[in-house]
Design a protein around this motif. Structure first.
Motif, PDB file in Angstrom:
ATOM      1  N   TYR A 162      -5.392 -18.638   1.812  1.00 54.66           N
ATOM      2  CA  TYR A 162      -5.849 -17.710   0.785  1.00 54.66           C
ATOM      3  C   TYR A 162      -6.896 -16.756   1.350  1.00 54.66           C
ATOM      4  N   ASN A 271       3.727 -20.243 -12.902  1.00 53.85           N
ATOM      5  CA  ASN A 271       4.062 -21.136 -11.799  1.00 53.85           C
ATOM      6  C   ASN A 271       5.205 -20.624 -10.931  1.00 53.85           C
ATOM      7  N   THR A 359     -12.253 -16.682  -9.247  1.00 53.13           N
ATOM      8  CA  THR A 359     -11.678 -16.470  -7.906  1.00 53.13           C
ATOM      9  C   THR A 359     -12.691 -15.765  -7.009  1.00 53.13           C
ATOM     10  N   SER A 472      -4.685 -21.212  -8.650  1.00 46.48           N
ATOM     11  CA  SER A 472      -3.379 -20.638  -8.324  1.00 46.48           C
ATOM     12  C   SER A 472      -2.781 -19.857  -9.490  1.00 46.48           C
ATOM     13  N   ASN A 473      -3.278 -20.082 -10.706  1.00 44.09           N
ATOM     14  CA  ASN A 473      -2.787 -19.353 -11.872  1.00 44.09           C
ATOM     15  C   ASN A 473      -3.667 -18.160 -12.240  1.00 44.09           C
ATOM     16  N   ASN A 543       1.130 -12.306  -1.246  1.00 45.67           N
ATOM     17  CA  ASN A 543       1.727 -13.611  -0.946  1.00 45.67           C
ATOM     18  C   ASN A 543       2.592 -13.582   0.301  1.00 45.67           C
TER      19      ASN A 543
END
Length: 545
Positions: A162, A271, A359, A472-473, A543
């Motif tokens: 990340y 997800n 984040t 992650s969401n 990503n």
């Protein structure tokens, strides 16, 4: 404090070398026709360009670096040159640091437009400014410098996918180092949901566990205004608007099991890696109807939809208290005797209640080396020294000794009792330098009893663990192109204004069910689909990086 690499840099070298390969063979040209690539000078007896390759001091000869820094927005933070951490950093490294303080965004803009750069900068420059300077050939690509001179950073970036994505631009190269504060008590939660326990005790009420109980508690606060310590002008529940990231009503919505982040672009990620625009999600109607009931019955004042930040702080921090419940990063009562953390609340709809995390554990653009720097090797070794665990923890919480931190023989670190943020006045730069605090470092770190951070850490463990929205969401800290940034700014102005206006109308006048379809239709007319597509495109690129 001797700087040591966290691990062997073999694996890290492979990752950073791979970035160069992915970006294409040869050094990419900038708009100015120059390259940003670092070319290492010759080594002589373990010295390169006045810089020792190993050990301390870093400087093999007198080296001075000018450092661009932002003016502090906090009154408790002292002048850079007066901080003990800065003094000791200079002494140990052998590098003299001369600070250029940029007091406003205009000052920073002028630095970039005039190209009158310092040698390095800490947290100066937006994504666009850094990208434009990179294209102009004004800043170094850091890939080779990290691999050669910064084993702490090299190891971390090889192991943390990340973080590597956050700092890597679209050309596959790194132009700035981040600040990393992966501290559970910080980024592990956005706001605590606070309630006046003194009032609960006076009314013989328990801390609410459900949305129904919370409603009844707020009614009790209102009905008993002027009794005991509850003031006549009591505000049962106060929020800083609906959609605001700090102090807003987002965690009321999350209590109904609907993921609403608010931190970036009012969007989360499902997800399957797809962007979900939170305020076009039909599931938010249920919590909005609940909030409408609280407004309608005078349990939330209508003026909170237009009050500014100073008003919010004044009302929620007043002494004696006038607000029964609100949201805040810190609990002003570290003893939990008069105010305590509660929630999230069970709505009874069968969905697990949620609450937000953040984040902000990796933020880029905190360390940049400009091409006019004569000693890029020394600069990068300085960044590596700052990333050493001892230097990083002291940068945030103050120097080892009798005042701020105590380091024990077993490697554990204990925060000593001191007034919140006092270390910023004379000891530590706090989160203004590119330190590297990983989550494992806090396994042997103890907060001072009675400290605000200890209270927050306990609240996370005792109240919120198991309910926090996974990182992650949350929409990550992606890098947008200039075109994407400009278009998002155009779209978001109209979209956000319309959302806030509509929500305010619904809270004060009702009409949620009847107006929902027209609301979605208008959002689409304002460009919501394009807005989401830009977020999705940037997320996919992030990503795939």
């Amino acid at each position: 404090m001797k700087a040591k690499a966290r691990k062997s840099m073999t694996g890290a070298a492979a990752v950073i070398t791979a970035l160069a390969v992915l970006a294409g063979c040869g050094a990419p040209k900038t708009d100015s026709g120059q390259t940003n690539t670092y070319v290492a000078p010759e080594e002589t007896n373990g010295v390169v360009n006045g810089t020792n390759l190993e050990g301390l001091p870093i400087a093999a000869e007198p080296i001075t670096l000018t450092v661009g820094v932002s003016a502090s927005s906090s009154s408790f933070q002292g002048a850079w040159e007066d901080l003990d951490w800065i003094k000791q950093l200079q002494e140990v490294s052998g590098i003299t640091l001369e600070f250029r303080v940029y007091n406003s965004d205009e000052d920073k803009n002028l630095m970039f437009t005039s190209r009158d750069y310092p040698d390095i900068s800490f947290n100066v420059g937006t994504d666009k400014q850094i990208q434009d300077a990179a294209l102009g050939g004004d800043i170094y690509q850091l890939d080779e410098l990290i691999q050669t001179y910064a084993p702490n950073w090299s190891s971390f970036l090889s192991e943390n996918d990340y973080a590597r994505k956050v700092v890597t631009l679209s050309d596959g190269h790194i132009y700035s180092l981040p600040i990393v504060r992966d501290e559970p008590s910080n980024g592990g939660l956005r706001d605590q949901w606070l309630i006046q326990t003194t009032w609960l005790n006076e009314l013989n009420l328990d801390i609410p566990q459900t949305t129904d109980e919370f409603y009844e508690t707020l009614k009790a606060f209102k009905e008993h205004a002027g009794e005991g310590s509850i003031p006549k002008d009591v505000i049962p529940y106060y929020i800083y608007g609906i959609t605001n990231n700090v102090g807003g009503a987002l965690d009321v919505i999350n209590s109904f099991g609907v993921e609403v982040a608010g931190e970036r672009y009012l969007s989360t990620v499902d997800n399957n890696g797809k962007v979900v625009f939170n305020f076009a999600n039909e599931d938010i109607k249920e919590p909005l109807l609940y909030l409408r009931k609280l407004f309608q019955e005078g349990l939330i004042p209508g003026e909170c939809l237009t009050d500014d930040w100073d008003t919010y702080i004044t009302k929620t921090r007043s002494t004696p208290a006038v607000v029964g419940s609100y949201h805040s990063y810190q609990n002003p009562d570290v003893t939990n005797e008069s105010i305590t953390a509660m929630g999230p609340l069970d709505s009874g709809n069968g969905k697990s209640p949620l609450i937000r995390s953040q984040t902000n554990h990796v933020l880029r653009n905190h360390f940049t080396i400009y091409k006019n720097c004569k000693y890029p090797e020394a600069a990068m070794r300085l960044a590596n020294l700052i990333a050493d665990p001892d230097w990083s923890i002291q940068a945030m919480y103050g120097m080892y000794g009798d005042t701020y931190l105590q380091k024990n023989e077993d490697g554990s670190i204990v925060m000593l009792p001191y007034e919140a943020d006092a270390q910023g006045a004379d000891s530590a730069p706090m989160n203004r330098v590119p330190f590297l605090l990983t989550s494992d470092m806090f396994e042997k770190f103890s907060y001072a009893e009675g400290s605000a951070q200890k209270q927050r850490d306990d609240a996370i463990k005792n109240q919120y663990d198991g309910h926090i929205i996974p990182t992650s969401n949350l929409y990550p800290n992606v890098i947008f192109s200039t075109e994407q940034t400009d278009r998002l700014a155009e779209l978001s102005t109209d979209i956000n204004d319309y959302i806030n206006t509509t929500l305010s109308t619904w809270m004060l006048e009702g009409g949620i069910e009847e107006g929902w379809d027209a609301y979605i239709e208008q959002l689409n007319k304002l460009g919501l689909e394009e807005y989401i597509s830009i977020l999705q495109e940037a997320l996919d690129a992030f990503n795939a990086n």
